[in-house]
Scaffold this motif. Sequence first.
Motif, PDB file in Angstrom:
ATOM      1  N   GLU A 297       0.851  -1.186   0.000  1.00  0.00           N
ATOM      2  CA  GLU A 297       0.000   0.000   0.000  1.00  0.00           C
ATOM      3  C   GLU A 297       0.886   1.235   0.000  1.00  0.00           C
ATOM      4  O   GLU A 297       1.838   1.327   0.777  1.00  0.00           O
ATOM      5  CB  GLU A 297      -0.880  -0.027   1.247  1.00  0.00           C
ATOM      6  CG  GLU A 297      -1.904   1.082   1.285  1.00  0.00           C
ATOM      7  CD  GLU A 297      -2.833   0.909   2.466  1.00  0.00           C
ATOM      8  OE1 GLU A 297      -3.930   0.364   2.266  1.00  0.00           O
ATOM      9  OE2 GLU A 297      -2.427   1.290   3.585  1.00  0.00           O
TER      10      GLU A 297
ATOM     11  N   ARG B 271      -3.400   5.623   1.765  1.00  0.00           N
ATOM     12  CA  ARG B 271      -4.778   5.306   2.124  1.00  0.00           C
ATOM     13  C   ARG B 271      -5.334   6.436   2.975  1.00  0.00           C
ATOM     14  O   ARG B 271      -4.708   6.881   3.933  1.00  0.00           O
ATOM     15  CB  ARG B 271      -4.860   3.994   2.901  1.00  0.00           C
ATOM     16  CG  ARG B 271      -6.294   3.664   3.293  1.00  0.00           C
ATOM     17  CD  ARG B 271      -6.535   2.325   3.901  1.00  0.00           C
ATOM     18  NE  ARG B 271      -5.460   1.738   4.650  1.00  0.00           N
ATOM     19  CZ  ARG B 271      -5.603   0.696   5.444  1.00  0.00           C
ATOM     20  NH1 ARG B 271      -6.776   0.124   5.583  1.00  0.00           N
ATOM     21  NH2 ARG B 271      -4.582   0.203   6.097  1.00  0.00           N
TER      22      ARG B 271
ATOM     23  N   SER C 246      -4.141   3.754  -2.827  1.00  0.00           N
ATOM     24  CA  SER C 246      -3.202   3.418  -3.896  1.00  0.00           C
ATOM     25  C   SER C 246      -2.223   2.365  -3.388  1.00  0.00           C
ATOM     26  O   SER C 246      -1.960   2.254  -2.190  1.00  0.00           O
ATOM     27  CB  SER C 246      -2.458   4.655  -4.404  1.00  0.00           C
ATOM     28  OG  SER C 246      -1.607   5.176  -3.410  1.00  0.00           O
TER      29      SER C 246
ATOM     30  N   GLN D  29       0.599  -1.116  -5.025  1.00  0.00           N
ATOM     31  CA  GLN D  29       1.192  -1.821  -6.149  1.00  0.00           C
ATOM     32  C   GLN D  29       1.350  -3.296  -5.810  1.00  0.00           C
ATOM     33  O   GLN D  29       1.400  -3.676  -4.640  1.00  0.00           O
ATOM     34  CB  GLN D  29       2.534  -1.206  -6.534  1.00  0.00           C
ATOM     35  CG  GLN D  29       3.640  -1.437  -5.533  1.00  0.00           C
ATOM     36  CD  GLN D  29       4.932  -0.741  -5.908  1.00  0.00           C
ATOM     37  OE1 GLN D  29       5.465  -0.040  -5.085  1.00  0.00           O
ATOM     38  NE2 GLN D  29       5.431  -0.915  -7.101  1.00  0.00           N
TER      39      GLN D  29
ATOM     40  N   VAL E  24       2.261   1.713  -9.600  1.00  0.00           N
ATOM     41  CA  VAL E  24       1.319   2.110  -8.555  1.00  0.00           C
ATOM     42  C   VAL E  24      -0.022   2.411  -9.222  1.00  0.00           C
ATOM     43  O   VAL E  24      -0.083   3.126 -10.217  1.00  0.00           O
ATOM     44  CB  VAL E  24       1.841   3.338  -7.780  1.00  0.00           C
ATOM     45  CG1 VAL E  24       0.789   3.853  -6.800  1.00  0.00           C
ATOM     46  CG2 VAL E  24       3.126   2.989  -7.042  1.00  0.00           C
ATOM     47  N   ALA E  25      -1.063   1.829  -8.669  1.00  0.00           N
ATOM     48  CA  ALA E  25      -2.429   2.093  -9.150  1.00  0.00           C
ATOM     49  C   ALA E  25      -3.187   2.788  -8.025  1.00  0.00           C
ATOM     50  O   ALA E  25      -2.948   2.509  -6.847  1.00  0.00           O
ATOM     51  CB  ALA E  25      -3.117   0.791  -9.532  1.00  0.00           C
ATOM     52  N   GLY E  26      -4.076   3.659  -8.394  1.00  0.00           N
ATOM     53  CA  GLY E  26      -4.828   4.386  -7.385  1.00  0.00           C
ATOM     54  C   GLY E  26      -6.305   4.423  -7.691  1.00  0.00           C
ATOM     55  O   GLY E  26      -6.743   4.204  -8.816  1.00  0.00           O
TER      56      GLY E  26
ATOM     57  N   SER F 263      -9.772   6.824  -6.242  1.00  0.00           N
ATOM     58  CA  SER F 263     -10.249   7.870  -5.341  1.00  0.00           C
ATOM     59  C   SER F 263     -11.687   8.233  -5.681  1.00  0.00           C
ATOM     60  O   SER F 263     -12.150   8.011  -6.801  1.00  0.00           O
ATOM     61  CB  SER F 263      -9.360   9.111  -5.424  1.00  0.00           C
ATOM     62  OG  SER F 263      -9.444   9.699  -6.708  1.00  0.00           O
TER      63      SER F 263
ATOM     64  N   PHE G  13     -10.772  -1.176  -7.439  1.00  0.00           N
ATOM     65  CA  PHE G  13      -9.352  -0.903  -7.190  1.00  0.00           C
ATOM     66  C   PHE G  13      -8.496  -2.128  -7.461  1.00  0.00           C
ATOM     67  O   PHE G  13      -7.491  -2.056  -8.168  1.00  0.00           O
ATOM     68  CB  PHE G  13      -9.154  -0.420  -5.751  1.00  0.00           C
ATOM     69  CG  PHE G  13      -7.709  -0.342  -5.338  1.00  0.00           C
ATOM     70  CD1 PHE G  13      -6.846   0.562  -5.920  1.00  0.00           C
ATOM     71  CD2 PHE G  13      -7.211  -1.192  -4.358  1.00  0.00           C
ATOM     72  CE1 PHE G  13      -5.503   0.631  -5.549  1.00  0.00           C
ATOM     73  CE2 PHE G  13      -5.884  -1.130  -3.968  1.00  0.00           C
ATOM     74  CZ  PHE G  13      -5.028  -0.216  -4.572  1.00  0.00           C
TER      75      PHE G  13
ATOM     76  N   LEU H 223      -5.558  -2.809 -10.217  1.00  0.00           N
ATOM     77  CA  LEU H 223      -4.241  -3.214  -9.727  1.00  0.00           C
ATOM     78  C   LEU H 223      -3.754  -4.480 -10.439  1.00  0.00           C
ATOM     79  O   LEU H 223      -2.621  -4.553 -10.909  1.00  0.00           O
ATOM     80  CB  LEU H 223      -4.328  -3.441  -8.216  1.00  0.00           C
ATOM     81  CG  LEU H 223      -3.060  -3.524  -7.405  1.00  0.00           C
ATOM     82  CD1 LEU H 223      -2.218  -2.265  -7.533  1.00  0.00           C
ATOM     83  CD2 LEU H 223      -3.404  -3.776  -5.951  1.00  0.00           C
TER      84      LEU H 223
END
Length: 119
Positions: free
Chosen positions: A63, A66, A72, A74, A89-91, A93, A107, A111
């Motif tokens: 993580e 948060r 976000s 990976q 890195v994926a996010g 929101s 999410f 990812l």
Amino acid sequence: MSSETTSVVLQCDTQQQPLICAALAEGLAAKWPELMLTLVNVSEAQESPEVNPQAEYTIRYLETSRSSNVLSGQLNWQDRAGPAVEGPVAGFSVMDRELQDRDLAIFTETLIETSGLPF
């Protein structure tokens, strides 16, 4: 990927991130039902940081951020014979509310899709 079963260990902080870990395991199993997936608490894996000798692949969720409306992280992965690979890195929101459990599927799908997993 062939129809043979591939053994995978998913390392995730099941104490601090139980819902994310469960959503990741569900997402991986849904995308690749032939995986023999084992979810391991990251603290147990840290005691023995080598790649699990029984698993063909080890995936680790890290993580990066948060808050109540931002998440976000990976996925990093490694096979028994190769070097570790860092996924991007994926996010995720939301602006008009707090994150909810149902958001985790979106999410984790993102990812998984962006991580470059070799399956």
